[in-house]
Design a protein around this motif. Structure first.
Motif, mmCIF file in Angstrom:
data_model
loop_
_atom_site.group_PDB
_atom_site.id
_atom_site.type_symbol
_atom_site.label_atom_id
_atom_site.label_comp_id
_atom_site.label_asym_id
_atom_site.label_seq_id
_atom_site.Cartn_x
_atom_site.Cartn_y
_atom_site.Cartn_z
ATOM 1 N N GLY A 51 -19.996 -40.229 54.639
ATOM 2 C CA GLY A 51 -18.196 -41.451 55.006
ATOM 3 C C GLY A 51 -18.698 -43.329 55.045
ATOM 4 N N THR A 52 -17.391 -43.818 54.893
ATOM 5 C CA THR A 52 -17.858 -45.154 55.653
ATOM 6 C C THR A 52 -16.605 -45.325 56.719
ATOM 7 O OG1 THR A 52 -18.033 -45.383 52.828
ATOM 8 C CG2 THR A 52 -17.028 -47.524 54.086
ATOM 9 N N THR A 59 -15.015 -36.925 60.072
ATOM 10 C CA THR A 59 -15.151 -36.258 59.123
ATOM 11 C C THR A 59 -14.077 -35.112 58.860
ATOM 12 O OG1 THR A 59 -16.105 -34.363 60.452
ATOM 13 C CG2 THR A 59 -18.331 -35.819 58.804
ATOM 14 N N ASP A 60 -13.397 -36.129 57.329
ATOM 15 C CA ASP A 60 -12.560 -35.711 57.180
ATOM 16 C C ASP A 60 -12.332 -35.616 55.185
ATOM 17 O OD1 ASP A 60 -11.785 -38.772 55.941
ATOM 18 O OD2 ASP A 60 -10.317 -39.007 57.547
ATOM 19 N N ALA A 61 -11.836 -35.049 54.956
ATOM 20 C CA ALA A 61 -10.981 -35.081 52.983
ATOM 21 C C ALA A 61 -11.771 -36.414 52.658
ATOM 22 C CB ALA A 61 -10.012 -34.576 52.822
ATOM 23 N N THR A 62 -11.428 -37.316 53.251
ATOM 24 C CA THR A 62 -12.312 -38.898 52.875
ATOM 25 C C THR A 62 -13.011 -39.073 52.014
ATOM 26 O OG1 THR A 62 -12.351 -40.262 54.548
ATOM 27 C CG2 THR A 62 -9.785 -40.235 53.630
ATOM 28 N N TRP A 63 -14.101 -38.392 53.332
ATOM 29 C CA TRP A 63 -16.049 -38.459 53.060
ATOM 30 C C TRP A 63 -16.317 -37.907 51.556
ATOM 31 C CZ3 TRP A 63 -19.990 -38.537 57.083
ATOM 32 C CH2 TRP A 63 -19.472 -39.405 58.281
ATOM 33 N N GLY A 64 -17.066 -37.888 50.731
ATOM 34 C CA GLY A 64 -17.629 -37.675 50.078
ATOM 35 C C GLY A 64 -19.125 -36.634 50.108
ATOM 36 N N PRO A 78 -15.498 -34.790 45.856
ATOM 37 C CA PRO A 78 -14.866 -35.029 46.916
ATOM 38 C C PRO A 78 -15.520 -32.758 48.023
ATOM 39 C CG PRO A 78 -13.548 -35.023 45.057
ATOM 40 C CD PRO A 78 -15.025 -34.174 44.138
#
Length: 938
Positions: free
Chosen positions: A139-140, A249-254, A283
């Motif tokens: 994640g960023t 950590t959430d759905a924007t992480w890869g 994703p």
């Protein structure tokens, strides 16, 4: 104006069982402090505790108490993320005034409630499945403005290695460790302020199989806890302008695949150094996981605690390249290699021993214990090859795919839970010192997040029986209070509704319903009690009391109204040396005797715990239960004379140490009989897991400490010192894990790093050196050294909760010199050898120089006296062996055992026919030995 107190200011406050207050997981942490020095006679009578919060507000509380260990938090409960400092000062009964304040101890709580989490578990959608390369989730975080404080709260389903902007967040390894994941998942909080920068910040979490999804047990099972790896990370950033931002950590992480092609705790790790860090990303899925099971740590993490350089690089008889680190360790190999072609495979295999000059891998069973590396191209570059998602038990490594010219260095990186060492022992016998060193090294290797049985094969589990017998030794050697408190919480979580305790904790083997094995399940009662005795932690008794009671009720139910626990599966006196390699439970001691004795012991412990906790009804109930089981033991297993129906050393050791014999006459007979059994074995060990921690204490109680020393100092097989003579650097699982010819024991269960039989070290500390707790936490210390054998000196040091306690004695020119150190807050009762009067002393250093009490000698009248005389016995055995009458001392002892009461003068005529016909010269030599015999010390 009052004069300053001569009492030194206390050392900084400790919180619960932690040296640091950072990331503490309690709203009301208990406090402990030590007082470095104080005037003679000082007794603390009051303390003032000062709390300064983040805003600078100060609260001071006075507590009238003499306690300084795990004192209740006197302030209002803390909230999550609270930051404060605590100081303490003390006053004594002597009216000398307050000491100076201690240095402030910083405190910062972690997340104390599931509602504090906004992050959610994220798992790679397709990459990182079983059998695929280890995944990375990434994640960023965009930051603007000066960062004054940043905290990362993190855990994983599986193992995680976490970095921010390419720098590792922490030096801990194999995080988050192994707990009963369905009930308790540990997370940790890290200070990551220095890793963040203005603008974009990348957080990467490498996920490994670990205990969660890797292989566990010898049946090939994997993914015991789940099939999807996942990460949970929450970053909280405070800026100079007062704003606080939270990222998680959430759905924007890869997610993407890493260069770790395979990883497993048993089999090892395969790493491709050609891996492209900019590979494609996919994703993640947000998992609906219960955050209520998240728990903060109560003990330290696993870290690299030492590095051991290779001492030899050589070729085996078959030409393989081997490395010797000269000690058996747990961890991995760090290999520095120069050059190499792209894709060149370098392999590192591990083993604890060599057999016929080659790597001895049979004790690994199905564990591959192999790390592979695929090199990137670079003729002049140095590649550092080491894993991060596995560990091995090894002394030797085999290197292939690389030659000596490419190797820059080879180092063993030693992993362990980072427990502070708090105890030491030394004596005048180098082999006994090596034995003790081996015990400590085995503990270090097997206290790897859980107290495991061994570190090398397809097992490495928290066997309850092992830690039950070893807990007293462990608690002397290292501060394992928080470590074992955490493990006990897992034990309670895994306990079955009927009170049964699994054989291993966490329960990775998912054994039979209602398992109830004596000595194994009794870890539920014994380990909490040991922690109370050694660390003065009544809190662990309160936390575990329901578990302790449930186990005892379970086995009481199996015993029935008459209190006799008989029948059903038992491990018994596991690994009795008389048991065949393929059947380690086939011991000399009746398993029903072992079981009933443990029912007595556990019931007594629960009764004592209830008394400590002020639970009078339970104290009475379990006292009665213990009495019923004690009567059953005496009725079923003890004859009126005191002879046990099961005539085995472990049986007598249990009966003597746990006081299971009703009358003084029976106890006296049992002591004599145990002594004769030890003599009859030629001082070879004849006990397994249950009897080994007790046998030397039993002989001491029986008034035969010289025989306990003879047992300790024996070097033939089986004995504690036999492995030392074979070059062991850790404690073996079996007394003869390696046979005298250098071959590995043929049993399928053989480890060379297994601490259980090292439980004798507790006797070394308490009896040989003479340093023992007389009250919980060593608030009162029992100093009672019992010199013996050929030892001319012994010493032990221990960092008690109050400070350092030490005992050292030596014999010199007919004098006995004793030095004792007692910390402030404690007292000691000192017994000098040969004196019937004890001396009470307070804190400080004390010295005695007295005429040595010379043991009364008795003339050599019987064959028993011959055996009891070390000089006579050695002479007799030498004659028997040199002339071919016997192979070793055990054979001699076994043959003459029926004649212990025969006159010594009959020995020359008695021995040769018993062993084998012998020439007259042998008989003459035996007659000379008896004629020249000195008196036997008693």
């Amino acid at each position: 104006m009052p004069y300053p107190s001569p009492t030194a200011r206390p050392e900084p406050v400790r919180f619960e069982h932690a040296a640091s207050g950072f990331g503490i997981g309690s709203a009301s942490p208990r406090l402990s402090w030590r007082i470095p020095s104080a005037p003679e006679g000082f007794v603390q009578s009051a303390v003032e505790l000062e709390l300064t919060d983040e805003a600078g507000d100060v609260v001071t509380e006075r507590v009238d108490t003499s306690e300084q260990v795990l004192v209740a938090w006197p302030f209002p409960p803390l909230e999550s993320r609270a930051r404060a400092c605590v100081r303490v000062r003390v006053a004594g009964q002597d009216g000398s005034g307050w000491s100076d304040w201690s240095e402030p101890a910083a405190l910062e709580t972690t997340l104390l409630d599931a509602t504090d989490w906004s992050a959610r578990f994220v798992s790679p959608r397709t990459v990182g499945g079983i059998g695929q390369p280890a995944p990375i989730v990434r994640g960023t975080v965009e930051l603007h403005g000066e960062v004054v404080r940043a905290r990362l709260h993190i855990t994983a389903l599986g193992l995680h290695v976490t970095s921010i902007n390419g720098e590792r967040v922490t030096d801990e390894e194999l995080a988050p460790g192994w707990t009963s994941y369905a009930h308790r998942l540990r997370f940790r909080t890290h200070d990551v302020t220095a890793l963040l920068r203005e603008g974009a910040n990348t957080i990467e979490v490498l996920l490994g199989n670990g205990w969660y999804r890797g292989r566990l047990g010898w049946d090939g099972q994997r993914a015991l806890y789940g099939e999807r790896l996942a990460a949970l990370a929450q970053l909280e950033v405070a800026h100079a302008d007062g704003t606080v931002r939270t990222f998680g950590t959430d759905a924007t992480w890869g997610a993407r695949a890493s260069g770790v092609l395979a990883d497993d705790l048993y089999d090892g790790q395969t790493t491709d150094l050609r891996w492209d860090p900019d590979g494609p990303e996919e994703p993640v899925d947000v998992l609906d996981e219960d955050l209520g099971r998240l728990v903060p740590p109560s003990g330290p993490p696993v870290r690299a605690v030492a590095e051991v350089p290779a001492v030899a690089l050589f070729r085996s008889p078959s030409g393989r390249l081997l490395v010797d680190f000269e000690e058996n360790v747990v961890g991995w190999v760090r290999l520095r290699v120069r050059g190499g072609a792209a894709g060149q495979r370098v392999r590192v295999r591990h083993a604890e021993v060599l057999e016929r000059g080659e790597l001895g891998v049979r004790p690994l069973r199905s564990a591959e214990a192999t790390d592979d590396y695929l090199l990137a191209a670079g003729s002049n570059t140095v590649a550092v090859l080491e894993p991060s998602l596995t560990f091995h038990g090894f002394r030797y490594a085999e290197l292939s795919g690389v030659d000596e010219a490419q190797i820059e260095s080879v180092t063993a990186v030693v992993l362990s839970s980072d427990l502070a060492p708090i105890g030491s022992f030394e004596c005048s016998d180098p082999d006994v010192e090596t034995l003790h060193t081996n015990v400590a090294r085995s503990m270090r290797g097997n206290f790897l997040d859980v107290p495991t049985d061994c570190p090398q094969r397809d097992e490495r589990m928290g066997w309850t029986g092992d830690i039950q017998i070893f807990a007293p030794t462990a608690s002397f050697l290292a501060d394992c209070s928080g470590f074992l408190t955490s493990w006990l919480a897992d034990l309670a979580a895994e306990q079955q509704p009927d009170g049964s305790v699994p054989f291993v904790v966490p329960d990775a083997i998912r054994g039979p319903e209602g398992p109830a094995a004596a000595a194994w399940g009794d870890a539920a009662t014994v380990v909490p009690w040991v922690l109370y005795e050694r660390f003065a932690d009544a809190g662990v008794l309160a936390a575990q009391f329901d578990s302790m009671r449930a186990w005892t009720d379970r086995i009481a139910g199996l015993a029935g109204k008459d209190g006799l626990w008989a029948g059903g599966f038992q491990f018994g006196d596991w690994l009795d040396p008389a048991a065949p390699p393929e059947d380690p439970a086939a011991a000399r001691t009746d398993p029903d005797l072992v079981a009933t004795a443990h029912l007595v012991r556990s019931a007594e412990i629960v009764a004592r715990a209830a008394e400590v906790l002020g639970r009078d009804e339970e104290r009475s109930r379990y006292t009665d239960l213990a009495a019923t089981a004690r009567d059953a033991f005496a009725r079923e297993f003890v004859s009126p004379s005191g002879r046990l129906h099961n005539d085995a050393p472990t049986a007598y050791a249990i009966a003597l140490v746990w006081d299971l014999l009703p009358t003084p006459e029976q106890r006296a007979y049992a002591g004599r009989r145990l002594a004769d059994l030890v003599r009859s074995a030629g001082f070879r060990v004849a006990t397994g897991f249950v009897g080994t921690p007790l046998i030397t204490d039993a002989l001491t109680i029986a008034g035969e400490p010289h025989l306990a020393y003879r047992l300790l100092l024996e070097r033939g097989c089986p004995s504690w010192l036999y492995p030392v003579t074979m070059g062991a650097t850790t404690i073996w699982e079996r007394w003869d894990s390696m046979l005298p010819d250098g071959s590995i024991n043929p049993g399928q269960m053989t480890s060379f790093n297994h601490y259980a039989l090292g439980a004798v070290a507790d006797w070394l500390h308490r009896v040989v050196a003479g340093l023992a707790p007389a009250e919980p936490g060593y608030r009162r210390i029992l100093v009672r050294p019992i010199p013996g054998g050929w030892l001319t000196s012994a010493a032990a040091r221990h960092e008690t909760p109050y400070g350092q306690a030490a005992v050292a004695w030596r014999r010199s020119d007919g004098r006995f010199l004793l030095d004792v150190e007692v910390p402030v807050g404690a007292r000691a009762t000192v017994h000098l050898p040969g004196s019937a009067t004890a001396v009470e002393v307070g804190h400080g250093r004390h010295h005695w120089d007295v005429e040595e009490a010379v043991p009364q000698a008795r003339p050599v009248r019987t064959v028993r006296d011959v055996i009891d005389s070390p000089w006579l016995w050695d002479e007799l055995v030498s004659v028997a062996v040199e002339t071919g009458l016997a192979a070793d001392s055990a054979v001699v002892a076994g043959r003459i055992a029926p004649y212990l009461d025969a006159p010594a003068s009959a020995l020359p005529a008695l021995v040769p026919p018993l062993l084998r016909p012998a020439p007259d010269a042998v008989r003459a030599r035996l007659e000379q030995i008896v004629a020249e015999a000195p008196a036997v010390p008693s």
